[in-house]
Scaffold this motif. Sequence first.
Motif, PDB file in Angstrom:
ATOM      1  N   SER A  35       0.823  -1.207   0.000  1.00 42.66           N
ATOM      2  CA  SER A  35       0.000   0.000   0.000  1.00 42.66           C
ATOM      3  C   SER A  35       0.861   1.262   0.000  1.00 42.66           C
ATOM      4  O   SER A  35       0.585   2.222  -0.730  1.00 42.66           O
ATOM      5  CB  SER A  35      -0.916   0.000   1.221  1.00 42.66           C
ATOM      6  N   THR A  36       1.921   1.267   0.796  1.00 39.70           N
ATOM      7  CA  THR A  36       2.804   2.434   0.886  1.00 39.70           C
ATOM      8  C   THR A  36       3.452   2.738  -0.459  1.00 39.70           C
ATOM      9  O   THR A  36       3.493   3.892  -0.903  1.00 39.70           O
ATOM     10  CB  THR A  36       3.896   2.196   1.949  1.00 39.70           C
ATOM     11  N   ILE A  37       3.935   1.704  -1.115  1.00 44.23           N
ATOM     12  CA  ILE A  37       4.608   1.898  -2.400  1.00 44.23           C
ATOM     13  C   ILE A  37       3.613   2.302  -3.483  1.00 44.23           C
ATOM     14  O   ILE A  37       3.867   3.220  -4.273  1.00 44.23           O
ATOM     15  CB  ILE A  37       5.373   0.621  -2.792  1.00 44.23           C
ATOM     16  N   CYS A  38       2.470   1.662  -3.519  1.00 43.49           N
ATOM     17  CA  CYS A  38       1.482   1.965  -4.559  1.00 43.49           C
ATOM     18  C   CYS A  38       0.913   3.374  -4.428  1.00 43.49           C
ATOM     19  O   CYS A  38       0.488   3.961  -5.422  1.00 43.49           O
ATOM     20  CB  CYS A  38       0.348   0.947  -4.525  1.00 43.49           C
ATOM     21  N   HIS A  39       0.908   3.923  -3.211  1.00 43.62           N
ATOM     22  CA  HIS A  39       0.374   5.263  -3.007  1.00 43.62           C
ATOM     23  C   HIS A  39       1.427   6.351  -3.204  1.00 43.62           C
ATOM     24  O   HIS A  39       1.113   7.546  -3.068  1.00 43.62           O
ATOM     25  CB  HIS A  39      -0.237   5.385  -1.608  1.00 43.62           C
ATOM     26  N   ASP A  40       2.645   5.970  -3.522  1.00 41.79           N
ATOM     27  CA  ASP A  40       3.689   6.948  -3.809  1.00 41.79           C
ATOM     28  C   ASP A  40       3.406   7.559  -5.184  1.00 41.79           C
ATOM     29  O   ASP A  40       3.341   6.847  -6.185  1.00 41.79           O
ATOM     30  CB  ASP A  40       5.055   6.243  -3.799  1.00 41.79           C
ATOM     31  N   LYS A  41       3.232   8.867  -5.232  1.00 38.91           N
ATOM     32  CA  LYS A  41       2.860   9.532  -6.489  1.00 38.91           C
ATOM     33  C   LYS A  41       3.920   9.374  -7.577  1.00 38.91           C
ATOM     34  O   LYS A  41       3.614   9.504  -8.764  1.00 38.91           O
ATOM     35  CB  LYS A  41       2.588  11.014  -6.252  1.00 38.91           C
ATOM     36  N   MET A  52       2.345  -3.096 -10.252  1.00 36.92           N
ATOM     37  CA  MET A  52       3.072  -4.191  -9.613  1.00 36.92           C
ATOM     38  C   MET A  52       2.370  -5.503  -9.936  1.00 36.92           C
ATOM     39  O   MET A  52       1.204  -5.512 -10.330  1.00 36.92           O
ATOM     40  CB  MET A  52       3.117  -4.015  -8.083  1.00 36.92           C
ATOM     41  N   TRP A  53       3.109  -6.592  -9.730  1.00 34.76           N
ATOM     42  CA  TRP A  53       2.511  -7.918  -9.880  1.00 34.76           C
ATOM     43  C   TRP A  53       1.805  -8.279  -8.571  1.00 34.76           C
ATOM     44  O   TRP A  53       2.181  -9.219  -7.862  1.00 34.76           O
ATOM     45  CB  TRP A  53       3.569  -8.962 -10.226  1.00 34.76           C
ATOM     46  N   VAL A  54       0.779  -7.520  -8.223  1.00 32.13           N
ATOM     47  CA  VAL A  54       0.001  -7.777  -7.014  1.00 32.13           C
ATOM     48  C   VAL A  54      -1.460  -7.476  -7.318  1.00 32.13           C
ATOM     49  O   VAL A  54      -1.772  -6.676  -8.208  1.00 32.13           O
ATOM     50  CB  VAL A  54       0.470  -6.909  -5.815  1.00 32.13           C
ATOM     51  N   VAL A  55      -2.357  -8.097  -6.572  1.00 29.11           N
ATOM     52  CA  VAL A  55      -3.788  -7.799  -6.721  1.00 29.11           C
ATOM     53  C   VAL A  55      -4.432  -7.457  -5.382  1.00 29.11           C
ATOM     54  O   VAL A  55      -5.582  -7.037  -5.331  1.00 29.11           O
ATOM     55  CB  VAL A  55      -4.556  -8.979  -7.359  1.00 29.11           C
ATOM     56  N   LYS A  56      -3.679  -7.633  -4.285  1.00 26.68           N
ATOM     57  CA  LYS A  56      -4.220  -7.339  -2.950  1.00 26.68           C
ATOM     58  C   LYS A  56      -3.244  -6.449  -2.188  1.00 26.68           C
ATOM     59  O   LYS A  56      -2.052  -6.457  -2.444  1.00 26.68           O
ATOM     60  CB  LYS A  56      -4.447  -8.636  -2.161  1.00 26.68           C
ATOM     61  N   GLY A  57      -3.789  -5.708  -1.231  1.00 26.34           N
ATOM     62  CA  GLY A  57      -2.955  -4.915  -0.341  1.00 26.34           C
ATOM     63  C   GLY A  57      -2.926  -3.438  -0.674  1.00 26.34           C
ATOM     64  O   GLY A  57      -2.590  -2.616   0.178  1.00 26.34           O
ATOM     65  N   MET A  58      -3.283  -3.078  -1.907  1.00 22.22           N
ATOM     66  CA  MET A  58      -3.173  -1.669  -2.316  1.00 22.22           C
ATOM     67  C   MET A  58      -4.088  -0.760  -1.498  1.00 22.22           C
ATOM     68  O   MET A  58      -3.771   0.403  -1.284  1.00 22.22           O
ATOM     69  CB  MET A  58      -3.509  -1.508  -3.796  1.00 22.22           C
ATOM     70  N   ASP A  59      -5.225  -1.279  -1.038  1.00 19.85           N
ATOM     71  CA  ASP A  59      -6.189  -0.448  -0.315  1.00 19.85           C
ATOM     72  C   ASP A  59      -6.070  -0.597   1.198  1.00 19.85           C
ATOM     73  O   ASP A  59      -6.888  -0.063   1.951  1.00 19.85           O
ATOM     74  CB  ASP A  59      -7.613  -0.810  -0.749  1.00 19.85           C
ATOM     75  N   LYS A  60      -5.053  -1.313   1.665  1.00 22.40           N
ATOM     76  CA  LYS A  60      -4.850  -1.486   3.105  1.00 22.40           C
ATOM     77  C   LYS A  60      -4.151  -0.259   3.694  1.00 22.40           C
ATOM     78  O   LYS A  60      -3.706   0.630   2.971  1.00 22.40           O
ATOM     79  CB  LYS A  60      -4.029  -2.749   3.374  1.00 22.40           C
ATOM     80  N   ASN A  61      -4.044  -0.232   5.018  1.00 20.40           N
ATOM     81  CA  ASN A  61      -3.359   0.879   5.677  1.00 20.40           C
ATOM     82  C   ASN A  61      -1.889   0.893   5.291  1.00 20.40           C
ATOM     83  O   ASN A  61      -1.226  -0.147   5.282  1.00 20.40           O
ATOM     84  CB  ASN A  61      -3.478   0.756   7.195  1.00 20.40           C
ATOM     85  N   GLN A  62      -1.381   2.092   4.986  1.00 18.28           N
ATOM     86  CA  GLN A  62       0.035   2.219   4.698  1.00 18.28           C
ATOM     87  C   GLN A  62       0.843   2.021   5.979  1.00 18.28           C
ATOM     88  O   GLN A  62       0.307   2.048   7.086  1.00 18.28           O
ATOM     89  CB  GLN A  62       0.324   3.595   4.094  1.00 18.28           C
ATOM     90  N   LEU A  63       2.145   1.820   5.825  1.00 18.02           N
ATOM     91  CA  LEU A  63       3.002   1.621   6.984  1.00 18.02           C
ATOM     92  C   LEU A  63       2.958   2.840   7.896  1.00 18.02           C
ATOM     93  O   LEU A  63       3.074   3.980   7.440  1.00 18.02           O
ATOM     94  CB  LEU A  63       4.450   1.396   6.549  1.00 18.02           C
ATOM     95  N   SER A  64       2.799   2.602   9.175  1.00 16.72           N
ATOM     96  CA  SER A  64       2.959   3.674  10.150  1.00 16.72           C
ATOM     97  C   SER A  64       4.453   3.929  10.335  1.00 16.72           C
ATOM     98  O   SER A  64       5.293   3.141   9.884  1.00 16.72           O
ATOM     99  CB  SER A  64       2.339   3.277  11.485  1.00 16.72           C
ATOM    100  N   GLU A  65       4.784   5.017  10.997  1.00 16.04           N
ATOM    101  CA  GLU A  65       6.203   5.301  11.242  1.00 16.04           C
ATOM    102  C   GLU A  65       6.840   4.183  12.054  1.00 16.04           C
ATOM    103  O   GLU A  65       7.971   3.769  11.781  1.00 16.04           O
ATOM    104  CB  GLU A  65       6.362   6.641  11.971  1.00 16.04           C
ATOM    105  N   GLU A  66       6.114   3.675  13.029  1.00 16.72           N
ATOM    106  CA  GLU A  66       6.635   2.575  13.858  1.00 16.72           C
ATOM    107  C   GLU A  66       6.869   1.325  13.013  1.00 16.72           C
ATOM    108  O   GLU A  66       7.891   0.651  13.155  1.00 16.72           O
ATOM    109  CB  GLU A  66       5.649   2.279  14.994  1.00 16.72           C
TER     110      GLU A  66
END
Length: 364
Positions: free
Chosen positions: A299-305, A328-342
Motif C-alpha cells: 500500500s505504501t509503495i502503490c500510493h507513492d505519487k 506491480m505484480w500484485v492484486v491485494k494490499g493496495m487499499d490497506k493501511n500504509q506503513l505507520s512510522e513505527e
Amino acid sequence: MKKVALICCPNEKKSGFNFVKDIDKESQLFKLSIDYAKKIADEVFVLTKTYGLIKEIDYTSSYDEEIIFRNEIENRLWSLAILEQLNNFTDIHKDEFVILADKNYYRNYAKFLKNVDTPIGNISTEEKINYLRKELNEDEKEKTSYGEKLHILFNSMKKYNYTNFDEIPFTNGIYVVIDKKEKYKDMNRIVSIGTNNEDNKLIVRLKKHYKNGSKDSSFLRKNIGKSILSYNEHDYLYIWNINFNDKINQSKYGELRDMEVEESLDYKISKYMKERFEFICFEVEELKERSRLKEGLISTICHDKDFQCSSTWLGKYSPVEEIKNSNMWVVKGMDKNQLSEEEFRRVITLCVKSNEERKEYGTV
C-alpha cells in the motif's frame, strides 16, 4: 568566466543502515546539493573516487561509491587527478568554483583554484541539509517519501535469484521482487512483494516461482503468463486462467489443456523472470506480522505519487485491472493501511538484522 559546482557523490548503497535517518540523509543531501548546484552554477560536476569528475548530466547511481582515502598520499594523488580534469573542463584561474563537499574532498586541490567557495565544508550533515533547504526555499517542501526510502533500502540489500535461493539464512520472511529493467528515480523498481503463508517455507515458495509447470502454485508465473497471452491476443488465456491444482477443475477441463502451448509459455515466463528479477529477503518469524508488513509495504509503495511503470512494462497488458492499476505484480494490499512510522522503523530493523553477515564459528 563561469560558475562551476562540485558535489561529492553519495556513498555506495550498502547493507546495514542502522537508523532510518541514515537513508534520509543519504538521499536528501545529494538531491539538495544537485538542485542547489543547478540553481547557482553554469556547470555541475560530481566527484567520484574511481572516475574523478563526472558531468552531472552523465551521472547515474551506478557511480555511487564510498570515497575513503587510506592515507594522505592517496588523497593527494586523487586531488591531482581532479585538478587535471578541472584544468581540461574549466579555467581554474578565472572561473568561480562552489564545492559542496567535506573538506577532505577538496583541501588538496582547492588552493590551486583562484575563486573558491565552500559553504558546507565544515558543518554537520544535518546543518548541510538545513542550509541547502534554506537556500532553495524548500523548508516546507515534502520530505522524502516512504516509497523512495523503501527503494533506497531494498536496492541496498543482498540480492538473490533463481541460482542462490539456498543461501537465504532463514526460512520465514518477506521477499521483495526488484525488476532490473524497470526504474524508480534511477533505482531498480519494486514490482512485487510476497511472503510464505506456511511456516518455514520461504525458500520453497521462492523456488516455485521458477519451476516450469507450476503456474497454479506461483502468482508471479500465472500472471506473467496472462500478460504474455494477452499481449499476443492468444485464445489460450481462458484455459491458462483455470486452476488445475483443483481436482474438480482437472477432471472437468483437463482435456482442454495444450501442453505444447504451456511448455512454450513456461519457457518465456522463466526467461523473462531470469533476465529481470532479483529478490531481497528479510526475516519475519510470525505469520501475522508477515501478512501485515506485506500489505503495508504494498500500500505504501502503490500510493507513492512517483511510483510508475515504464511504457514497456509487461504488466500493462495484464487482463487483471489491479495489476495494471498498481504497477506491480500484485492484486491485494493496495487499499490497506500504509506503513505507520513505527512499522516503517520495524522494517528497517528487520532488514538490517537479516542483511548482517552471519559468521560461523568453529568449535573451540
